[in-house]
Design a protein around this motif. Sequence first.
Motif, PDB file in Angstrom:
ATOM      1  N   VAL A   1       0.826  -1.206   0.000  1.00 55.32           N
ATOM      2  CA  VAL A   1       0.000   0.000   0.000  1.00 55.32           C
ATOM      3  C   VAL A   1       0.867   1.265   0.000  1.00 55.32           C
ATOM      4  CG1 VAL A   1      -1.591   1.352   1.450  1.00 55.32           C
ATOM      5  CG2 VAL A   1      -2.047  -1.072   1.004  1.00 55.32           C
ATOM      6  N   ALA A   2       1.952   1.257   0.785  1.00 52.31           N
ATOM      7  CA  ALA A   2       2.805   2.450   0.864  1.00 52.31           C
ATOM      8  C   ALA A   2       3.344   2.822  -0.516  1.00 52.31           C
ATOM      9  CB  ALA A   2       3.954   2.191   1.842  1.00 52.31           C
ATOM     10  N   THR A   3       3.842   1.827  -1.243  1.00 53.12           N
ATOM     11  CA  THR A   3       4.355   2.076  -2.589  1.00 53.12           C
ATOM     12  C   THR A   3       3.233   2.555  -3.513  1.00 53.12           C
ATOM     13  OG1 THR A   3       5.906   0.261  -2.227  1.00 53.12           O
ATOM     14  CG2 THR A   3       5.688   1.055  -4.485  1.00 53.12           C
ATOM     15  N   ALA A   4       2.079   1.932  -3.402  1.00 54.33           N
ATOM     16  CA  ALA A   4       0.951   2.300  -4.270  1.00 54.33           C
ATOM     17  C   ALA A   4       0.510   3.740  -4.015  1.00 54.33           C
ATOM     18  CB  ALA A   4      -0.220   1.338  -4.028  1.00 54.33           C
ATOM     19  N   VAL A   5       0.448   4.117  -2.746  1.00 49.83           N
ATOM     20  CA  VAL A   5       0.004   5.480  -2.421  1.00 49.83           C
ATOM     21  C   VAL A   5       0.973   6.516  -3.002  1.00 49.83           C
ATOM     22  CG1 VAL A   5      -0.297   7.116  -0.491  1.00 49.83           C
ATOM     23  CG2 VAL A   5      -1.327   4.829  -0.381  1.00 49.83           C
ATOM     24  N   LYS A   6       2.258   6.233  -2.881  1.00 48.08           N
ATOM     25  CA  LYS A   6       3.264   7.153  -3.464  1.00 48.08           C
ATOM     26  C   LYS A   6       3.144   7.227  -4.977  1.00 48.08           C
ATOM     27  CE  LYS A   6       6.973   6.702  -0.137  1.00 48.08           C
ATOM     28  NZ  LYS A   6       8.151   5.878   0.119  1.00 48.08           N
ATOM     29  N   LEU A   7       2.956   6.070  -5.590  1.00 44.04           N
ATOM     30  CA  LEU A   7       2.815   6.023  -7.049  1.00 44.04           C
ATOM     31  C   LEU A   7       1.607   6.826  -7.506  1.00 44.04           C
ATOM     32  CD1 LEU A   7       3.477   2.313  -8.141  1.00 44.04           C
ATOM     33  CD2 LEU A   7       4.622   4.353  -9.021  1.00 44.04           C
ATOM     34  N   ILE A   8       0.525   6.705  -6.767  1.00 43.77           N
ATOM     35  CA  ILE A   8      -0.701   7.421  -7.145  1.00 43.77           C
ATOM     36  C   ILE A   8      -0.511   8.929  -6.967  1.00 43.77           C
ATOM     37  CG2 ILE A   8      -3.129   7.802  -6.496  1.00 43.77           C
ATOM     38  CD1 ILE A   8      -3.306   4.765  -5.926  1.00 43.77           C
ATOM     39  N   GLU A   9       0.155   9.320  -5.873  1.00 42.26           N
ATOM     40  CA  GLU A   9       0.435  10.751  -5.666  1.00 42.26           C
ATOM     41  C   GLU A   9       1.273  11.318  -6.810  1.00 42.26           C
ATOM     42  OE1 GLU A   9       2.265  11.090  -1.830  1.00 42.26           O
ATOM     43  OE2 GLU A   9       0.361  10.737  -0.782  1.00 42.26           O
ATOM     44  N   ASN A  10       2.318  10.582  -7.158  1.00 42.17           N
ATOM     45  CA  ASN A  10       3.176  11.004  -8.259  1.00 42.17           C
ATOM     46  C   ASN A  10       2.389  11.070  -9.573  1.00 42.17           C
ATOM     47  OD1 ASN A  10       5.833  11.380  -9.718  1.00 42.17           O
ATOM     48  ND2 ASN A  10       5.137   9.437 -10.620  1.00 42.17           N
ATOM     49  N   TYR A  11       1.547  10.052  -9.782  1.00 46.39           N
ATOM     50  CA  TYR A  11       0.736   9.986 -11.006  1.00 46.39           C
ATOM     51  C   TYR A  11      -0.129  11.235 -11.165  1.00 46.39           C
ATOM     52  CZ  TYR A  11      -3.432   8.612 -13.709  1.00 46.39           C
ATOM     53  OH  TYR A  11      -4.488   8.576 -14.579  1.00 46.39           O
ATOM     54  N   LYS A  12      -0.751  11.638 -10.042  1.00 47.38           N
ATOM     55  CA  LYS A  12      -1.648  12.801 -10.120  1.00 47.38           C
ATOM     56  C   LYS A  12      -0.880  14.056 -10.534  1.00 47.38           C
ATOM     57  CE  LYS A  12      -5.336  11.213  -7.142  1.00 47.38           C
ATOM     58  NZ  LYS A  12      -5.784  11.120  -5.744  1.00 47.38           N
ATOM     59  N   LYS A  13       0.318  14.214  -9.969  1.00 51.59           N
ATOM     60  CA  LYS A  13       1.147  15.379 -10.339  1.00 51.59           C
ATOM     61  C   LYS A  13       1.531  15.319 -11.798  1.00 51.59           C
ATOM     62  CE  LYS A  13       3.540  15.526  -6.237  1.00 51.59           C
ATOM     63  NZ  LYS A  13       4.836  15.211  -5.642  1.00 51.59           N
ATOM     64  N   VAL A  14       2.086  14.171 -12.194  1.00 54.08           N
ATOM     65  CA  VAL A  14       2.621  14.045 -13.560  1.00 54.08           C
ATOM     66  C   VAL A  14       1.519  14.137 -14.601  1.00 54.08           C
ATOM     67  CG1 VAL A  14       3.785  12.456 -15.150  1.00 54.08           C
ATOM     68  CG2 VAL A  14       4.628  12.746 -12.806  1.00 54.08           C
ATOM     69  N   SER A  15       0.396  13.454 -14.333  1.00 54.44           N
ATOM     70  CA  SER A  15      -0.657  13.431 -15.363  1.00 54.44           C
ATOM     71  C   SER A  15      -1.288  14.800 -15.542  1.00 54.44           C
ATOM     72  CB  SER A  15      -1.718  12.382 -15.031  1.00 54.44           C
ATOM     73  OG  SER A  15      -2.426  12.767 -13.874  1.00 54.44           O
ATOM     74  N   ALA A  16      -1.232  15.625 -14.498  1.00 51.49           N
ATOM     75  CA  ALA A  16      -1.743  16.993 -14.640  1.00 51.49           C
ATOM     76  C   ALA A  16      -0.933  17.767 -15.688  1.00 51.49           C
ATOM     77  CB  ALA A  16      -1.700  17.718 -13.298  1.00 51.49           C
ATOM     78  N   GLU A  17       0.339  17.380 -15.799  1.00 51.75           N
ATOM     79  CA  GLU A  17       1.185  18.040 -16.814  1.00 51.75           C
ATOM     80  C   GLU A  17       1.131  17.359 -18.172  1.00 51.75           C
ATOM     81  OE1 GLU A  17       5.178  18.138 -15.190  1.00 51.75           O
ATOM     82  OE2 GLU A  17       4.382  18.800 -13.252  1.00 51.75           O
ATOM     83  N   THR A  18       1.294  16.022 -18.133  1.00 50.81           N
ATOM     84  CA  THR A  18       1.440  15.309 -19.414  1.00 50.81           C
ATOM     85  C   THR A  18       0.125  14.779 -19.964  1.00 50.81           C
ATOM     86  OG1 THR A  18       1.725  13.163 -18.361  1.00 50.81           O
ATOM     87  CG2 THR A  18       3.714  14.507 -18.653  1.00 50.81           C
ATOM     88  N   ASN A  19      -0.902  14.741 -19.102  1.00 56.12           N
ATOM     89  CA  ASN A  19      -2.197  14.168 -19.494  1.00 56.12           C
ATOM     90  C   ASN A  19      -2.154  12.650 -19.719  1.00 56.12           C
ATOM     91  OD1 ASN A  19      -4.826  14.994 -19.577  1.00 56.12           O
ATOM     92  ND2 ASN A  19      -4.892  15.052 -21.826  1.00 56.12           N
ATOM     93  N   ALA A  20      -1.057  12.036 -19.348  1.00 54.58           N
ATOM     94  CA  ALA A  20      -0.968  10.576 -19.499  1.00 54.58           C
ATOM     95  C   ALA A  20      -1.804   9.895 -18.422  1.00 54.58           C
ATOM     96  CB  ALA A  20       0.483  10.125 -19.375  1.00 54.58           C
ATOM     97  N   SER A  21      -2.459   8.811 -18.811  1.00 52.53           N
ATOM     98  CA  SER A  21      -3.316   8.104 -17.851  1.00 52.53           C
ATOM     99  C   SER A  21      -2.693   6.778 -17.434  1.00 52.53           C
ATOM    100  CB  SER A  21      -4.683   7.836 -18.481  1.00 52.53           C
ATOM    101  OG  SER A  21      -4.539   6.953 -19.583  1.00 52.53           O
ATOM    102  N   TRP A  22      -3.039   6.363 -16.220  1.00 56.04           N
ATOM    103  CA  TRP A  22      -2.536   5.082 -15.696  1.00 56.04           C
ATOM    104  C   TRP A  22      -3.729   4.221 -15.305  1.00 56.04           C
ATOM    105  CZ3 TRP A  22      -0.338   4.651 -10.074  1.00 56.04           C
ATOM    106  CH2 TRP A  22      -0.002   3.322  -9.787  1.00 56.04           C
ATOM    107  N   ALA A  23      -3.841   3.136 -16.002  1.00 58.97           N
ATOM    108  CA  ALA A  23      -4.907   2.174 -15.699  1.00 58.97           C
ATOM    109  C   ALA A  23      -4.283   0.909 -15.130  1.00 58.97           C
ATOM    110  CB  ALA A  23      -5.678   1.847 -16.977  1.00 58.97           C
TER     111      ALA A  23
END
Lengths: 355, 355
Positions: free
Chosen positions: A115-137
């Motif tokens: 869970v700890a790794t997943a939460v960090k990944l999701i936080e990072n994803y939200k930041k990055v996708s706001a810039e690049t618009n890339a999605s993670w499924a």
Amino acid sequence: MAPIGIAIIGGGIFVKEEHIPAALSSPLLQVKAIWSRSLKTAQDAAKLIPSDGASSVDLYSADSGVGKSYEDILKREDIAGVILALPIVDQPAYIEKALAAGKHVLAEKPVAKDVATAVKLIENYKKVSAETNASWAVAENFRFTPAWSYAAEEVKKLGKVTGFVVRIFFLMEQSNKYYNTSWRTTPEYQGGFLLDAGVHFTAALRKLLGKDNTVESLVAQTALVSSHLPPVDTINAVLKTKSGVVGSFINSVGTTMSAFEFQIACEQGTVKAEGTKVVTTRGVGQDAVTEEKTFEKTSGVKEEVHAWAESLLSGVPNPNQTPELALGDLELVEKMLTSGDQDGVRQKLQYQHFV
Amino acid sequence: MAPIGIAIIGGGIFVKEEHIPAALSSPLLQVKAIWSRSLKTAQDAAKLIPSDGASSVDLYSADSGVGKSYEDILKREDIAGVILALPIVDQPAYIEKALAAGKHVLAEKPVAKDVATAVKLIENYKKVSAETNASWAVAENFRFTPAWSYAAEEVKKLGKVTGFVVRIFFLMEQSNKYYNTSWRTTPEYQGGFLLDAGVHFTAALRKLLGKDNTVESLVAQTALVSSHLPPVDTINAVLKTKSGVVGSFINSVGTTMSAFEFQIACEQGTVKAEGTKVVTTRGVGQDAVTEEKTFEKTSGVKEEVHAWAESLLSGVPNPNQTPELALGDLELVEKMLTSGDQDGVRQKLQYQHFV
């Protein structure tokens, strides 16, 4: 309209048996590249893709030298997304690189090793996708098999949920092809196969229970029954939902017992879901009527990959593929394993609001 | 040799449907008296006993006046023993009086309403029986049905026990004849029907697991699913044996689900016991062979009452009827209920050495 160019990252059993056929079956996708750690594996996987004049698959690997690395795939403008199917502990780095490069990702479950790794990944994803618009499924194929969807709808028709029992028993033998993947034989993550396969079962249970019956806390005991499946191969857990319902989740991948059954009790009947067969009992006591519905056997991967392709086209993430949903599946397994590690101490859950 | 004279104490459903037919079927016994709280009930029960020139049944009751009390039965020299089937909380006083009078007792399960009461009763029994030689047997008919004995023997043949699951689900409806016994509708003991019926299921599980796999500790969650069955009607428990085996015990008497199944996993196969059907799987994986054996439906009460008569003749208590055994059955239920009351806090067991 030209199909969406994608790359497949990984060349293991599941890629060959599921992801490649699924990608080929979706008219929205075109596999333009395959990457694997070894060129040999990439070549083997690529053989499954019929070549014609219009299409060809470029091979990349960790051992192919300059211009043929994973990073090189991410530079290609004709590739919009990647399907990632790598060992659980390797995936995060590949996910982050793809998203940073603006590529859409469909990555195999679990969302991360913990869970700890997943939460960090999701936080990072939200930041990055706001810039690049890339999605993670996240690929959870159990959410794309019609039997589970049907069963979940049946549960909703029978009134309040009042109880449940999940029994998943099988023996992961040493001769099994999945056992003989090195990263699974000596897993670097809690629970081994119980985590790897377990997120499928928590996903299915969460879908059946619905958003009114998310799990709030649990107690569990774990055990190692078959010595070739360390650290543990068996979970016996008692779950309590926020609605106050109590149920059992029992999963052993190292037992001689055999079962694959999700029983949901409701005020006005019961639903028993077995993957391809759903038995609904409507009514209580002598008035009860039982209906059995059988579904064609499907892994759900074709439906899942096509749904991902559609989400890339529409720009709207599929609600059955969000990392938050996969985080809930993972948390439920992790907390059972942790309670087991602590000899049954109650664990509270906090990431169950997405169902 | 003349049959042993006995009295039946109680005139409820189970006496009429089971104890009287059982006593009549044993050539070793003669029912000489029936006692019930009301004469009317004693009369109704006595109608089930055919009268001929040689035998007659004397009726006693709390409302029959002088010479017709329970104590008067205990004074009769032609009555060697009593079969007691009274409300759970009433039984101890009747047991102690009978033993003090030197009468042998076969009393219905559970051994008492709680472990504390049972332990005191057993201590008193040991003192009194040393003087009077009167024996106290507890009636647990599940120990006398051939299917459970067969299943327990099958388990022993399949190597070490590695796991187990007990699922007992039914709905005790408000229209049920057993529900409509006043002492059951508003029980004065922990767990209500879960205790009353539950000791049967813990007895069966303990028999199947055998003495090498006695339960050492457990965690459980309880719930009230059907509001007419207070205080609780559902147990979800995880049990751990002294041999380190983990298993689940799930029992609901207030659910729409339906199940009656004891699954025992062993190293060399599995046994599934369902009361009248026992399914044994010998071997593991592709070599496994499954055999199904069906037994005639029996409550075991005839066998149990006859076994008691034999023990009176021989002077040797039947090892399947000792109060210590019944204490183990009760303790296992009680600890699950207590863990549930404490929201899943682990409970250790101490009275499991008799199996």
